[in-house]
Scaffold this active site. Structure first.
Site, PDB file in Angstrom:
ATOM      1  N   TYR A  70      25.752  61.489  45.127  1.00 32.29           N
ATOM      2  CA  TYR A  70      25.034  62.720  44.672  1.00 32.29           C
ATOM      3  C   TYR A  70      24.085  63.347  45.577  1.00 32.29           C
ATOM      4  O   TYR A  70      23.243  64.438  45.312  1.00 32.29           O
ATOM      5  CB  TYR A  70      24.468  62.814  43.189  1.00 32.29           C
ATOM      6  CG  TYR A  70      23.422  61.562  43.080  1.00 32.29           C
ATOM      7  CD1 TYR A  70      22.272  61.370  43.200  1.00 32.29           C
ATOM      8  CD2 TYR A  70      24.358  60.479  42.121  1.00 32.29           C
ATOM      9  CE1 TYR A  70      21.501  60.293  42.817  1.00 32.29           C
ATOM     10  CE2 TYR A  70      23.536  59.208  41.887  1.00 32.29           C
ATOM     11  CZ  TYR A  70      22.194  58.954  42.227  1.00 32.29           C
ATOM     12  OH  TYR A  70      21.645  58.049  41.982  1.00 32.29           O
ATOM     13  N   LYS A  71      23.439  62.493  46.760  1.00 30.74           N
ATOM     14  CA  LYS A  71      22.501  62.827  47.502  1.00 30.74           C
ATOM     15  C   LYS A  71      23.174  63.750  48.747  1.00 30.74           C
ATOM     16  O   LYS A  71      23.629  64.827  48.385  1.00 30.74           O
ATOM     17  CB  LYS A  71      21.927  61.473  47.965  1.00 30.74           C
ATOM     18  CG  LYS A  71      21.083  60.634  47.064  1.00 30.74           C
ATOM     19  CD  LYS A  71      20.788  59.361  47.251  1.00 30.74           C
ATOM     20  CE  LYS A  71      19.962  58.957  46.005  1.00 30.74           C
ATOM     21  NZ  LYS A  71      19.911  57.516  46.105  1.00 30.74           N
TER      22      LYS A  71
ATOM     23  N   PHE B 288      15.048  49.398  47.109  1.00 30.24           N
ATOM     24  CA  PHE B 288      15.160  50.607  45.967  1.00 30.24           C
ATOM     25  C   PHE B 288      15.430  49.826  44.663  1.00 30.24           C
ATOM     26  O   PHE B 288      16.014  48.616  44.860  1.00 30.24           O
ATOM     27  CB  PHE B 288      16.382  51.313  46.225  1.00 30.24           C
ATOM     28  CG  PHE B 288      16.632  52.373  45.383  1.00 30.24           C
ATOM     29  CD1 PHE B 288      15.931  53.568  45.187  1.00 30.24           C
ATOM     30  CD2 PHE B 288      17.372  52.371  44.280  1.00 30.24           C
ATOM     31  CE1 PHE B 288      15.758  54.706  44.390  1.00 30.24           C
ATOM     32  CE2 PHE B 288      17.524  53.251  43.269  1.00 30.24           C
ATOM     33  CZ  PHE B 288      17.023  54.466  43.469  1.00 30.24           C
TER      34      PHE B 288
ATOM     35  N   ASP C 143      23.229  49.110  51.530  1.00 34.49           N
ATOM     36  CA  ASP C 143      23.287  50.146  50.554  1.00 34.49           C
ATOM     37  C   ASP C 143      23.001  51.469  51.583  1.00 34.49           C
ATOM     38  O   ASP C 143      22.052  51.793  52.212  1.00 34.49           O
ATOM     39  CB  ASP C 143      22.142  50.073  49.494  1.00 34.49           C
ATOM     40  CG  ASP C 143      22.094  51.086  48.704  1.00 34.49           C
ATOM     41  OD1 ASP C 143      22.643  52.419  48.793  1.00 34.49           O
ATOM     42  OD2 ASP C 143      21.573  50.700  47.441  1.00 34.49           O
TER      43      ASP C 143
END
Ligand SMILES: *Cc1c(COP(=O)(O)O)cnc(C)c1O
Length: 405
Positions: A217-218, A123, A192
């Site tokens: 928020y996922k 990411f 992560d």
């Protein structure tokens, strides 16, 4: 397939949890891995925090409503879902900022070593945070394809930084094996968990992980830009120094001393005053996911994604799967490669099937199992088939790029 889907929904022990979320009418939401749906309890809780705790009680709420402990309280609720002890997890800032703190802390724990090892295509923010430290002369970035990571663990590597479930493909790393390999080379490990926490069981402590970060928020449904969480293994807690030595991470913030003294344990990861409104929203999402349980969620997400593949196959859709075909080897998503992935994604969104596009040619469908039905899988597959077979994606309006994809 729709009849089979209805049978599966009727036998689904998690089906009733869908009512606990607001899923808009006419939408099949396959993007809960990017922004989770709104829990129905969140707006009422937000109204309470705003009207009573903020509006009426004002500054007294730091004590009377427990605002001051909210980062630890929400962290403690996330902890069992990622295989951590409650005092090993805290909620603060964003994933990016927590990466900065923990990469820096790991580098300080390995003097004489500067390399932070990761994989190309991780990411972006994970890689960029290494680069920022590299510019300051504190780190050296080394990106190596995942098959070669173990061999790249030499005596210069201070930290191995990896994303457990890859954001594009969903491919999972073997957390236990890589953590062990890094430790054998004298390096620390930072995981992560943005695409795994809240979606599948993670067992940080049984893998002997050192550090972890993850997203609110996922799969935790904390709302747009929800604060992130960070994990520090108990054994490291009193040794770590993180460079964002703000007053909220001080041992006694309200002593107003001229000298920084880190708080004991994971509390030292705090920097400035936590965003209470955002934390309160996140707490509702985390509590709901904890109530459902990550084992059950994972089992359902595997069943949903496998059923979706069957529906696509039945409809004769030719899409090239880039996620692992074995559900045990992937997170809660399926990604497909298609040269017109962007336009297909836009055409699907116009039909209410919200997935997302990832550069350069990836069509990504996330299966947030808390609120999706098997019926949604059958319907979504039918829409994919219609869009591709009818060439609907060729319409000009679907080819214009938006700012946020
Ligand atoms: C979503 C995501 C992030 C988000 O980082 P923020 O700083 O919270 O925006 C970080 N890492 C991974 C792997 C992600 O998927």
């Amino acid at each position: 397939m729709i009849e089979r889907a209805r049978v599966l929904d009727a036998g689904d022990p998690l089906a009733h949890f869908r009512e606990r979320f607001h899923v808009p009418d006419g939408v099949i939401y396959l993007d809960g891995n990017s922004l989770g749906c709104l829990p129905r309890a969140t707006p009422d809780r937000m109204a309470e925090v705003m009207r009573k705790e903020w509006g009426e009680a004002l500054i007294r709420s730091w004590n009377s409503a427990g605002w001051i402990d909210l980062p630890q309280r929400v962290g403690g609720k996330i902890a069992p879902l990622i295989g951590a002890q409650p005092h090993e997890v805290i909620v603060a800032d964003s994933v990016s900022v927590n990466l900065f703190k923990l990469i820096s802390a790991a580098l300080m724990m390995r003097p004489g070593r500067k390399v932070v090892l990761s994989e190309p295509g991780n990411f972006p923010t994970d890689i960029y945070m290494i680069e920022g430290l590299e510019k300051q002369g504190l780190a050296e970035r080394r990106l190596v394809p995942r098959e070669q990571l173990v061999d790249a663990l030499d005596g210069d590597v201070a930290l191995l930084l990896l994303t457990h479930a890859h954001y594009k493909t969903g491919q999972l790393f073997d957390m236990a094996r890589l953590t062990q390999a890094a430790h054998e080379a004298g390096a620390l490990v930072l995981w992560d968990l943005s695409h795994s926490g809240g979606a599948l069981p993670v067992d940080l402590n049984s893998c002997d992980a050192d550090f972890a970060v993850g997203c609110g928020y996922k799969y935790f449904n904390g709302g747009p830009g929800a604060p992130a969480y960070a994990f520090v293994a108990e054994r490291h807690q009193d040794d770590i120094h993180q460079p964002l030595s703000g007053w909220m991470g001080h041992a006694q913030p309200f002593a107003f001393s001229d000298h920084y003294e880190p708080a004991p344990g994971v509390d030292r990861l705090l920097c400035g005053t936590p965003g209470i409104l955002a934390l309160a929203a996140l707490e509702v999402g985390v509590a709901l996911i904890a109530e459902i349980g990550v084992e059950r969620l994972h089992a359902k997400s595997q069943a949903l994604s496998e059923f979706f593949r069957q529906c696509l196959a039945e409809a004769g859709v030719a899409l090239d799967l880039v996620s692992p075909a074995d559900p045990a080897a992937r997170g809660s998503q399926l990604s497909f490669r298609h040269p017109e992935a962007y336009a297909i994604c836009q055409a699907l969104i116009a039909r209410g099937v919200i997935g997302d596009f990832r550069e350069p040619d990836i069509l990504r469908f996330g299966f947030a199992p808390a609120y999706l039905r098997f019926e949604d899988m059958a319907e979504a597959a039918r829409h994919v088939s219609d869009v591709i077979d009818a060439g609907e994606w060729q319409r000009a309006e679907f080819r214009e790029r938006a700012a946020v994809t």
